[in-house]
Design a protein around this motif. Structure first.
Motif, short mmCIF file in Angstrom:
data_model
loop_
_atom_site.label_atom_id
_atom_site.label_comp_id
_atom_site.label_asym_id
_atom_site.label_seq_id
_atom_site.Cartn_x
_atom_site.Cartn_y
_atom_site.Cartn_z
N PHE A 252 64.33 -33.59 17.93
CA PHE A 252 65.59 -33.76 18.63
C PHE A 252 66.24 -32.39 18.84
CE2 PHE A 252 65.96 -38.24 16.58
CZ PHE A 252 65.11 -38.74 17.55
N GLU A 253 67.34 -32.40 19.55
CA GLU A 253 68.03 -31.17 19.95
C GLU A 253 68.39 -30.28 18.76
OE1 GLU A 253 72.23 -29.90 22.18
OE2 GLU A 253 71.54 -31.99 22.20
N GLU A 254 68.68 -30.87 17.62
CA GLU A 254 69.12 -30.10 16.45
C GLU A 254 67.98 -29.32 15.79
OE1 GLU A 254 71.94 -33.13 17.51
OE2 GLU A 254 69.77 -33.19 17.16
N GLY A 255 66.76 -29.55 16.23
CA GLY A 255 65.62 -28.80 15.72
C GLY A 255 64.95 -29.44 14.52
N SER A 256 63.92 -28.79 14.05
CA SER A 256 63.12 -29.30 12.94
C SER A 256 63.60 -28.69 11.61
CB SER A 256 61.65 -28.92 13.16
OG SER A 256 60.87 -29.21 12.02
N PRO A 257 64.10 -29.52 10.70
CA PRO A 257 64.53 -28.98 9.40
C PRO A 257 63.31 -28.50 8.62
CG PRO A 257 64.51 -31.38 9.34
CD PRO A 257 64.25 -30.98 10.77
N TYR A 258 63.50 -27.50 7.80
CA TYR A 258 62.37 -26.99 7.03
C TYR A 258 62.84 -26.39 5.71
CZ TYR A 258 63.77 -22.25 8.37
OH TYR A 258 64.48 -21.09 8.54
N SER A 259 61.89 -26.21 4.83
CA SER A 259 62.14 -25.54 3.56
C SER A 259 61.00 -24.57 3.30
CB SER A 259 62.26 -26.55 2.42
OG SER A 259 62.65 -25.92 1.21
N THR A 260 61.22 -23.63 2.40
CA THR A 260 60.18 -22.66 2.06
C THR A 260 59.95 -22.64 0.56
OG1 THR A 260 61.85 -20.89 1.97
CG2 THR A 260 60.66 -21.18 4.04
N GLY A 261 58.71 -22.30 0.19
CA GLY A 261 58.35 -22.19 -1.21
C GLY A 261 57.76 -20.83 -1.51
N GLY A 262 57.75 -20.47 -2.77
CA GLY A 262 57.24 -19.16 -3.15
C GLY A 262 56.40 -19.19 -4.41
N MET A 263 55.87 -18.02 -4.77
CA MET A 263 55.10 -17.86 -6.01
C MET A 263 55.64 -16.65 -6.76
SD MET A 263 51.50 -16.66 -4.27
CE MET A 263 51.53 -15.86 -2.65
N ALA A 264 55.66 -16.74 -8.08
CA ALA A 264 56.28 -15.70 -8.88
C ALA A 264 55.57 -15.58 -10.23
CB ALA A 264 57.76 -16.01 -9.08
N VAL A 265 55.94 -14.54 -10.96
CA VAL A 265 55.37 -14.28 -12.28
C VAL A 265 56.51 -14.12 -13.27
CG1 VAL A 265 53.88 -12.78 -13.66
CG2 VAL A 265 53.42 -13.07 -11.22
N ILE A 266 56.36 -14.69 -14.46
CA ILE A 266 57.38 -14.52 -15.49
C ILE A 266 57.43 -13.04 -15.90
CG2 ILE A 266 58.08 -15.16 -17.84
CD1 ILE A 266 58.37 -17.41 -15.79
N ASP A 267 58.63 -12.54 -16.09
CA ASP A 267 58.83 -11.13 -16.40
C ASP A 267 58.00 -10.70 -17.61
OD1 ASP A 267 59.88 -8.61 -16.08
OD2 ASP A 267 61.69 -9.01 -17.24
#
Length: 337
Positions: A252-267
């Motif tokens: 629809f006109e409002e566009g495609s909702p999205y989310s992003t994920g990541g990868m990390a390391v414990i300090d």
């Protein structure tokens, strides 16, 4: 009396044997607090089929390491790391929403040494505490066969979904239980303002067959013929389309909702060779294979989506503020369903 003494001796030896066995088991397995330097623990919030592939690839590449990949839902993953802190049993965090990664950044290692030049600009965090893992979007998905059988018009806007002809035929993830559901809520809050967005969802609820507890719920309902329209995850719809299920993806006109994920390391964990080897392999190899095989939406500049039937040039929506967990908490407190 002698019988009682012998009985007590037997019980003492039995208890001692049980304790000794428990001690040995604790030493053999990583379930206890200590683990050897060749053991790597990953907390992953990616789907099971992706985790299975990743585990196979890691074990094939590093037979000398003991790699344990544990699935944890997004909220539980972040909460567990936050409670365990830098003493976390995990070494690597995978597939966690970037908003949650930001919330636990004090426990994460600095990843400035890793090359991010191939990432799209919006996938590079300013704090350098994680690397991009994936982007997944939502769309309006319909079952054309069911629409035709019920003589339903194909909706062209969110407002169209309020038509009473769709009563009990629309499925949507509950934002309180599903990050996919929250994507749709946040999308319309950004596009229309909060008051109009919440007023809309109050009206849409009249036509909702079910607010599902998971993001995959709407696509499953479409496949099973329980709903004609679903607010769901694009890559899951494409997966079913490629299996021969007659679904159609709309925007629809409002566009495609999205989310992003990541990868990390414990300090502090990158000092361990096994952890660094595994994370380097994830960052330089597995993330690309995951995009090719499972979640192909673009996070890299040179990335080509070759998945059959996957929408090209997805009109991504304005998802400003998606990573703000305080804002998310506030909005979900206003959600009534």
């Amino acid at each position: 009396m002698l019988k009682n003494i012998l009985k007590r001796n037997f019980m003492f030896k039995k208890c001692l044997s049980v304790l000794l066995t428990a001690f040995l088991v604790c030493g053999m397995f990583s379930g206890c607090n200590q683990k050897d330097e060749n053991t790597v623990v990953i907390y992953s919030s990616s789907e099971d089929f992706r985790n299975e592939y990743i585990t196979e690839q890691l074990k094939e590449r590093f037979p000398e390491y003991h790699i344990r990949l544990l699935y944890l839902p997004t909220g539980k993953n972040a909460a567990k790391v936050k409670s365990e802190g830098k003493n976390s049993k995990a070494d690597i965090i995978l597939g966690l929403e970037t908003g949650y990664l930001t919330s636990i950044q004090e426990h994460l290692a600095d990843l400035s040494e890793y090359d991010t030049s191939n990432y799209l600009e919006d996938m590079i965090p300013r704090n350098h505490k994680y690397l991009g893992w994936d982007r997944y979007s939502g769309s309006i998905i319909i079952n054309p066969k069911m629409m035709e059988e019920k003589n339903l018009p194909v909706p062209k806007s969110y407002e169209d979904l309020l038509d009473p002809v769709y009563k009990d035929l629309i499925c949507m993830p509950n934002p309180k239980a599903s990050s996919t559901g929250y994507m749709f809520l946040k999308n319309l809050c950004n596009a229309w303002g909060e008051d109009k967005a919440f007023d809309y969802f109050d009206k849409l609820a009249e036509n909702i067959y079910q607010f599902t507890s998971s993001g995959s719920g709407p696509v499953n309902a479409l496949v099973q013929g329980e709903a004609a329209i679903g607010l769901g995850m694009t890559f899951q719809a494409v997966e079913q389309i490629n299996k021969g299920v007659p679904l159609e993806i709309l925007y629809f006109e409002e566009g495609s909702p999205y989310s992003t994920g990541g990868m990390a390391v414990i300090d502090g964990r990158l000092e361990n060779k096994a952890v660094k080897d595994v994370f380097d392999f994830l960052a330089n190899t597995i993330v690309y294979k995951d995009k090719e095989n499972f979640c192909p939406e673009q996070i890299f500049k040179d990335q080509v989506n070759s998945t059959p039937n996957y929408p090209q040039h997805i009109p991504y929506a304005d998802m400003s503020g998606l990573e703000n967990l305080n804002d998310k908490t506030r909005l979900l407190e206003k959600w009534r369903f």
